[in-house]
Design a protein around this motif. Structure first.
Motif, PDB file in Angstrom:
ATOM      1  N   ARG A  78      -9.399  -1.877   5.619  1.00 16.57           N
ATOM      2  CA  ARG A  78      -9.192  -1.925   4.164  1.00 16.57           C
ATOM      3  C   ARG A  78     -10.258  -2.789   3.508  1.00 16.57           C
ATOM      4  NH1 ARG A  78      -2.736  -2.642   4.763  1.00 16.57           N
ATOM      5  NH2 ARG A  78      -3.527  -3.986   6.402  1.00 16.57           N
ATOM      6  N   ASN A 126       0.804  -1.219   0.000  1.00 12.90           N
ATOM      7  CA  ASN A 126       0.000   0.000   0.000  1.00 12.90           C
ATOM      8  C   ASN A 126       0.832   1.262   0.000  1.00 12.90           C
ATOM      9  OD1 ASN A 126      -2.254  -1.789   1.906  1.00 12.90           O
ATOM     10  ND2 ASN A 126      -2.958  -0.624   0.161  1.00 12.90           N
ATOM     11  N   GLY A 161      -3.755   0.323  -2.632  1.00 16.20           N
ATOM     12  CA  GLY A 161      -2.742  -0.526  -3.233  1.00 16.20           C
ATOM     13  C   GLY A 161      -3.327  -1.842  -3.701  1.00 16.20           C
TER      14      GLY A 161
END
Length: 202
Positions: free
Chosen positions: A182, A111, A133
């Motif tokens: 995430r 990321n 990412g």
């Protein structure tokens, strides 16, 4: 004024000048060290969603490098790795509670990170951040292409985080803790990482 009194007065005057020019008692205002840095983070990791609602907590490891563009804005790159344990995202096989694909898989993140340092008090900063990412999932917990179910898959991710950072009395070293969420786009998997961190600024 006799000679001895004159000598004493001159001595006092000469000695008082350096004292008056010295550092004031309150000292110099603290300035955090900024620049190129590395950080190491070890904590816990889990996923949410899926047939089991959430996975068992597993160890999370993250290593990073970055640079403080200003006193408040930092950019970095981080590699992180955790595992989802006992959380099925492919659905159960008909008539059973057996996951159609693996319900145990590793997640590796690469990321880019953008952080903002909001000063709360002397040496203590709140650090909201954005990350984006790619994620590698091995073995694939979902199989959108209907290919080999045992292969690994990669997909983009994006997320947000917040933490705090304390600039210690040891020059170069900062400590803190972060919470990072995430979302892996495609497999549609949400993960959380909670970890303390140690940061060294060169």
């Amino acid at each position: 004024m006799n000679k001895s009194q004159l000598v004493a007065a001159l001595a006092v005057a000469l000695l008082s000048s350096p004292a008056l020019a010295g550092t004031p008692p309150e000292g110099v205002e603290f300035q955090p060290r900024r620049g190129f840095y590395t950080d190491t983070n070890v904590g816990v990791f889990f996923t949410v969603g899926g047939q089991n609602s959430y996975s068992n907590a597993q160890t999370y490891l993250q290593l990073g490098i970055g640079y403080d563009l200003t006193e408040r804005i930092s950019l970095g790159a981080h590699f992180g790795m955790g595992a989802s344990a006992q959380n099925c995202f492919a659905g159960y096989l008909p008539g059973s509670e057996t996951c159609a694909l693996s319900d145990n898989f590793t997640m590796q993140f690469l990321n880019a990170t953008a952080s903002y340092h909001l000063r709360l008090m002397d040496r203590v900063y709140l650090t909201p951040k954005l990350v984006a990412g790619y994620t590698r999932l091995d073995p694939a917990p979902v199989d959108p292409d209907k290919g080999d179910p045992g292969r690994a898959v990669s997909a983009p991710n994006a997320g947000v985080g917040v933490g705090f950072e304390y600039n210690t009395g040891m020059d170069h070293f900062s400590v803190g803790a972060d919470v990072l969420a995430r979302f892996v786009i495609g497999p549609d998997i949400t993960s959380f990482a909670i970890f303390p961190k140690v940061k060294y600024t060169f």
